[in-house]
Design a protein around this motif. Structure first.
Motif, short mmCIF file in Angstrom:
data_model
loop_
_atom_site.label_atom_id
_atom_site.label_comp_id
_atom_site.label_asym_id
_atom_site.label_seq_id
_atom_site.Cartn_x
_atom_site.Cartn_y
_atom_site.Cartn_z
N HIS A 54 0.86 -1.18 0.00
CA HIS A 54 0.00 0.00 0.00
C HIS A 54 0.90 1.24 0.00
O HIS A 54 1.93 1.25 0.66
N GLN A 93 0.62 4.13 1.38
CA GLN A 93 0.77 4.87 2.64
C GLN A 93 0.88 3.96 3.86
O GLN A 93 1.64 4.23 4.77
N HIS A 94 0.10 2.90 3.89
CA HIS A 94 0.09 2.04 5.08
C HIS A 94 1.13 0.94 4.93
O HIS A 94 1.00 0.05 4.10
N CYS A 95 2.15 1.01 5.77
CA CYS A 95 3.26 0.07 5.60
C CYS A 95 2.94 -1.35 6.04
O CYS A 95 3.74 -2.25 5.85
N HIS A 96 1.76 -1.57 6.62
CA HIS A 96 1.40 -2.92 7.05
C HIS A 96 0.48 -3.63 6.07
O HIS A 96 0.15 -4.79 6.27
N ASP A 121 -2.94 -7.85 5.99
CA ASP A 121 -2.46 -6.93 7.02
C ASP A 121 -1.38 -7.65 7.81
O ASP A 121 -1.65 -8.67 8.43
#
Lengths: 282, 454
Positions: B236, B238-241, B256
Motif C-alpha cells: 500500500h 501509505q500504510h506500511c502494514h 495486514d
C-alpha cells in the motif's frame, strides 16, 4: 496458428465456445483437449517452464474433462433400461464410488466407464503437477531426471504422431467407444505413463527391471550410442516414477484397476509389447 | 526493396525489422520525482534516462514551468543480471529483468531494485563531476612518485571534470525464491520491500541480504492440488502494514501484516462472481490477473486481466466499481489465442498522477486510455508514423462490426506479435513511457502538461 502436425478441425464460429449443445461443442471440447495436451508438453520443453502457464493449462484440462459428463445424460435418456434418476447419479460421479438407486449391471458399467476418462485424466493431471513439483524442487537431483519420463514422447517422431492422429477419430465416434478411445489415446501419446501404471501394477517390478536392463544392453546394436545412453537412465527413471504414480491416483484406485485387469488381460500383453517397442526405440 | 547494384549503397531495409531478442524491453519505471526513467530488457541490461533540464534563460522565454523540456536522454547503462545456471535442477536462469523499482531518494545518489527470476539487486546510481588533483605522493597518472623528487607539499584540490555516472551493486538478495519472481514492491517505511514469486511472498530489509521473512505461502503440501498461483503483489502506498496480491484465478487478497507473521489468511478477498452467461473453457485463463496497482490515493486498486481492466474500491470486496473493456473483440477468438499462447500474455496497467485516468496495453502496438470520470476509452498507437519527434498521436479504432470508418483496423489484421505489455506514467505530469518490443516511446500531453486537481 494451428500447431504443427495437428489436424485442423472445421469450426464454423469460435463464438460457440461456451455452448453445451451437440457436436460443435464436442468438437470444441476435443480441440481444446488436444491443444492443451500439446501445449503442456511444449511448456515442459521450454528453457524456462512457467508455473502459471502450466497451472492454467492443467486447470483447463481438468475443466474440459469434467465437461465430459454432460453428453452422458443424453445417452442415458436414450437407453430404456436406465432407472428414473440418471442425472442425479451422473452429477455425483466424481466424488462417490457407490451410486444410490443403482441395481442394474448396465448402470454399474456406465458408472465405471464414465468414471474411466475422469480417473485417467485426473491421474494424468496429478502426474503433470507432480512432475512440475519435482522439476522445480529438484527432488530428482543433479541429472536431468525430471524431464526424462516425458522425453520419450519427444523421441516418438513419425509413428507416434500418426498413432495419436488415428486414435482421435475413435474418440469422436461416440460414447460406446469412450473407454477404448481414451485408453488408446493414453497408450499411444502423451499420457503414456498413466497406462503403464495400470498395466504394470500387477507385475513384479524386479523382473521388469531385469528385462528393461536387458533391453538397454541390447540397444547399441540397433540404435546409436547416444540414444543408448539416454534410454538406460530413462528406463530407470521410468521405473522410479511408476510407484509414485500408482500411489498418486486418488480416484477409484481398486475398482477401475480391477476393471482393467478383468476385461482387458488379453489386450494387456499386446499393449505391453507395443510399449516395449517404443521404449527400445527411444 | 530492390537492390541498387550500381551504387555502393547496401540495402538495409530488411535489417530494420530484425529485432534482437536481448533488446526487448521487459520493464519500465519512473522514479518518485519522474526525473529519471529506468528500463530493463531481456538481456539483463538496465538503461536509465534522465529528463533534460533547460537553462533558465530558455525556460523563461518559452514560458514552461520547472525548466524541464520533457526530453529524456540516456543517463546510464549497466548490466544488471547475467544469465545463470541452476546446476541442481539443471535449469537455466534467465537474465531478463522482470521488474525495476526505485527507492525514495534520500541523498544525492539514487537507488533502484532490479530483479530477474531469482535474484534481486540493489543498485546505487551516483554522479561524479569533481576529482581531486595535486596529490603529493602520486603523479597525474596515479603512479607513485619518487620521494626524492618531492620538494614541497601541496594540499590536493577538487577540480571539476566531465560528468561521470557510476552504478554500483550495493546489495544482492539471492536464494530467496524457488519459483520465478514476478513482482517487487518497496514499502512506504523506506526500510523493507517485498518480492513475490508464483507461490510465495517474502519481505526483505533493504540492509540485510542473507535473511528474509516469508509472509505468504500458498504452496499446497501436495503439488498435485495446485490450482492457483500468485501473479502480482504490491505494498500500500501509505500504510506500511498492508499489501495486496493477485492470483491466476482472478482474486485479489489484501493482507495486514499486523494480523500475524504469516499472512496466509487474507484480511479482505476481492472477487467478482463469474457471469454464467459468458462461461467458456477459457473463463479461468482470461480471469487471471496479470497486474495489480494501488491508486496514488491508496483508496482504489487497478487490475488487468486478459480482456478487461477493473477498478476496485478497497472498501468493497464483492466486485469492481468500474470495468473497462480493453479488447472485447478478442472474446470470439479465444481458442486461437489459446493455441498461439497469446492468451497467456501479461499486460500491465497504470494510473495517472491524479487517479483520474487509467492506461493499459493491447496488441498491434495499440494501448488504451480510459477517463474514469466520463467512462470513455481511447485507443492510441505506439508507432513511428513520421520521423518528427513532435507528431501528434491520432486515435485508432478496431473494426468489429457496424459501420466501418476509414483508418479502422480489422480484427483479423491485428499483429499479435506487437504487444504493449509494459508502460509507466510520470508520477506528477502527463508523460507516459510505452515499451513496444525493443523501442521505448515517450509521449507528453502538450495541452495539459501539468495535471489538474491533486
Amino acid at each position: 496458428m494451428i500447431a504443427k502436425g495437428m489436424k485442423r478441425k472445421f469450426q464454423e464460429d469460435d463464438a460457440q465456445c461456451g455452448s453445451v449443445n451437440g457436436v460443435r461443442w464436442e468438437n470444441q471440447r476435443q480441440s481444446v483437449l488436444d491443444i492443451s495436451l500439446v501445449k503442456y508438453q511444449h511448456g515442459q520443453e521450454l528453457v524456462e517452464p512457467s508455473l502459471r502457464r502450466s497451472v492454467l493449462i492443467a486447470n483447463t484440462l481438468r475443466q474440459v474433462t469434467q465437461e465430459t459428463k454432460r453428453p452422458v445424460e443424453v445417452v442415458l435418456k436414450a437407453t430404456p433400461v436406465s432407472p428414473t434418476a440418471p442425472s442425479s447419479t451422473t452429477e455425483s460421479l466424481p466424488s462417490r464410488v457407490s451410486v444410490a438407486n443403482c441395481h442394474s449391471r448396465v448402470e454399474e458399467d456406465w458408472v465405471a466407464m464414465t468414471a474411466e476418462p475422469d480417473f485417467s485424466m485426473s491421474g494424468a493431471i496429478s502426474s503433470i503437477l507432480k512432475e512440475l513439483d519435482t522439476t522445480l524442487d529438484g527432488v530428482f537431483g543433479p541429472q536431468s531426471g525430471p524431464r526424462l519420463p516425458l522425453r520419450s514422447l519427444e523421441n516418438l517422431s513419425g509413428p507416434g504422431q500418426g498413432v495419436w492422429e488415428g486414435r482421435r477419430a475413435e474418440v469422436s465416434r461416440g460414447w460406446e467407444g469412450v473407454n477404448w478411445g481414451t485408453a488408446e489415446v493414453m497408450a499411444s501419446g502423451y499420457l503414456q505413463d498413466v497406462t503403464l501404471d495400470d498395466i504394470f501394477q500387477d507385475i513384479d517390478t524386479s523382473t521388469l527391471e531385469k528385462e528393461m536392463g536387458a533391453l538397454g544392453v541390447r540397444a547399441p546394436s540397433s540404435t546409436s550410442s547416444s540414444s543408448f545412453s539416454s534410454s538406460c537412465p530413462f528406463s530407470q527413471e521410468l521405473l522410479r516414477c511408476l510407484p509414485s504414480l500408482a500411489s498418486s491416483s486418488p480416484f477409484f484406485p481398486s475398482s477401475s484397476s480391477s476393471l482393467f485387469s478383468h476385461n482387458q488381460s488379453p489386450r494387456e500383453l499386446s499393449e505391453l509389447d507395443h510399449l516395449m517397442e517404443i521404449l527400445v526405440e527411444s | 526493396m530492390g537492390e541498387d547494384t550500381e551504387s555502393s549503397k547496401i540495402n538495409h531495409s530488411f535489417l530494420r525489422d530484425y529485432v534482437t531478442e536481448a533488446d526487448v524491453i521487459s520493464t519500465v519505471e519512473f522514479n518518485q520525482t519522474g526525473h529519471l526513467l529506468a528500463t530493463g530488457d531481456k538481456g539483463g541490461r538496465v538503461v536509465i534516462f534522465q529528463r533534460e533540464t533547460e537553462s533558465k534563460g530558455e525556460a523563461e522565454d518559452v514560458g514552461e514551468a520547472g525548466g524541464e523540456s520533457g526530453e529524456y536522454n540516456v543517463y546510464s547503462t549497466f548490466q544488471s543480471h547475467e544469465p545463470d545456471f541452476d546446476y541442481l535442477k539443471s535449469l537455466e536462469i534467465e537474465e531478463k529483468i522482470n521488474k525495476i523499482r526505485w527507492l525514495p531518494q534520500q541523498n544525492a545518489a539514487h537507488f533502484l531494485l532490479s530483479t530477474n527470476d531469482k535474484t534481486i539487486k540493489l543498485w546505487k546510481v551516483s554522479e561524479r563531476d569533481k576529482r581531486p588533483e595535486g596529490y603529493n605522493l602520486k603523479d597525474e597518472e596515479g603512479r607513485i612518485k619518487d620521494i626524492a623528487t618531492v620538494t614541497s607539499l601541496q594540499v590536493p584540490v577538487l577540480k571539476p571534470t566531465d560528468l561521470m555516472v557510476e552504478v554500483r551493486p550495493r546489495r544482492v538478495f539471492s536464494n530467496g525464491h524457488t519459483y520465478h519472481v514476478n513482482s517487487i514492491s518497496v514499502n512506504s517505511d523506506g526500510e523493507t520491500y517485498l518480492s513475490a514469486d508464483d507461490l510465495r511472498i517474502n519481505m526483505w530489509n533493504l540492509g540485510i541480504t542473507d535473511r528474509s521473512f516469508n509472509i505468504v505461502d500458498i504452496k499446497p503440501a501436495n503439488m498435485e492440488e495446485l490450482t492457483e498461483v500468485i501473479t502480482s503483489a504490491e505494498f500500500h502506498p501509505q500504510h506500511c502494514h498492508l499489501f495486496v496480491y493477485s492470483s491466476s484465478k482472478g482474486t485479489l487478497r489484501l493482507c495486514d501484516m499486523r494480523a500475524g507473521a504469516l499472512c496466509d489468511r487474507h484480511t479482505k478477498l476481492f472477487e467478482e462472481p463469474e457471469d454464467p452467461g459468458s462461461r467458456s473453457f477459457f473463463s479461468e485463463i482470461i480471469s487471471s490477473v496479470s497486474d495489480v496497482k494501488f491508486s496514488h490515493s491508496g483508496r482504489y486498486l487497478l487490475t488487468r486481466d486478459y480482456l478487461t481492466t477493473k477498478v476496485w474500491d478497497l472498501h468493497m470486496e464483492k466486485g469492481p466499481v468500474e470495468t473497462y473493456q480493453v479488447h472485447e473483440y478478442l472474446r470470439s477468438k479465444l481458442c486461437s489465442l489459446y493455441e498461439n499462447d497469446c492468451i497467456f500474455d501479461k499486460f500491465e496497467c497504470v494510473w495517472n498522477s491524479s487517479d483520474s485516468v487509467i492506461m493499459t496495453g493491447a496488441y498491434n502496438s495499440f494501448f488504451r486510455m480510459f477517463d474514469r470520470e466520463t467512462g470513455k476509452g481511447v485507443t492510441l498507437e505506439a508507432w513511428r508514423e513520421t520521423s518528427k519527434p513532435r507528431a501528434v498521436l491520432r486515435t485508432r479504432r478496431v473494426y468489429s462490426g457496424g459501420k466501418r470508418r476509414r483508418g479502422d483496423v480489422g480484427v483479423d489484421s491485428l499483429d499479435f506479435t506487437k504487444k504493449i505489455l509494459h508502460m509507466a506514467w510520470h508520477p506528477a505530469e502527463n508523460i507516459i513511457a510505452i515499451a513496444a518490443t525493443n523501442n521505448l516511446y515517450i509521449f507528453q500531453d502538450r495541452v495539459n502538461p501539468e495535471t489538474h486537481g491533486q
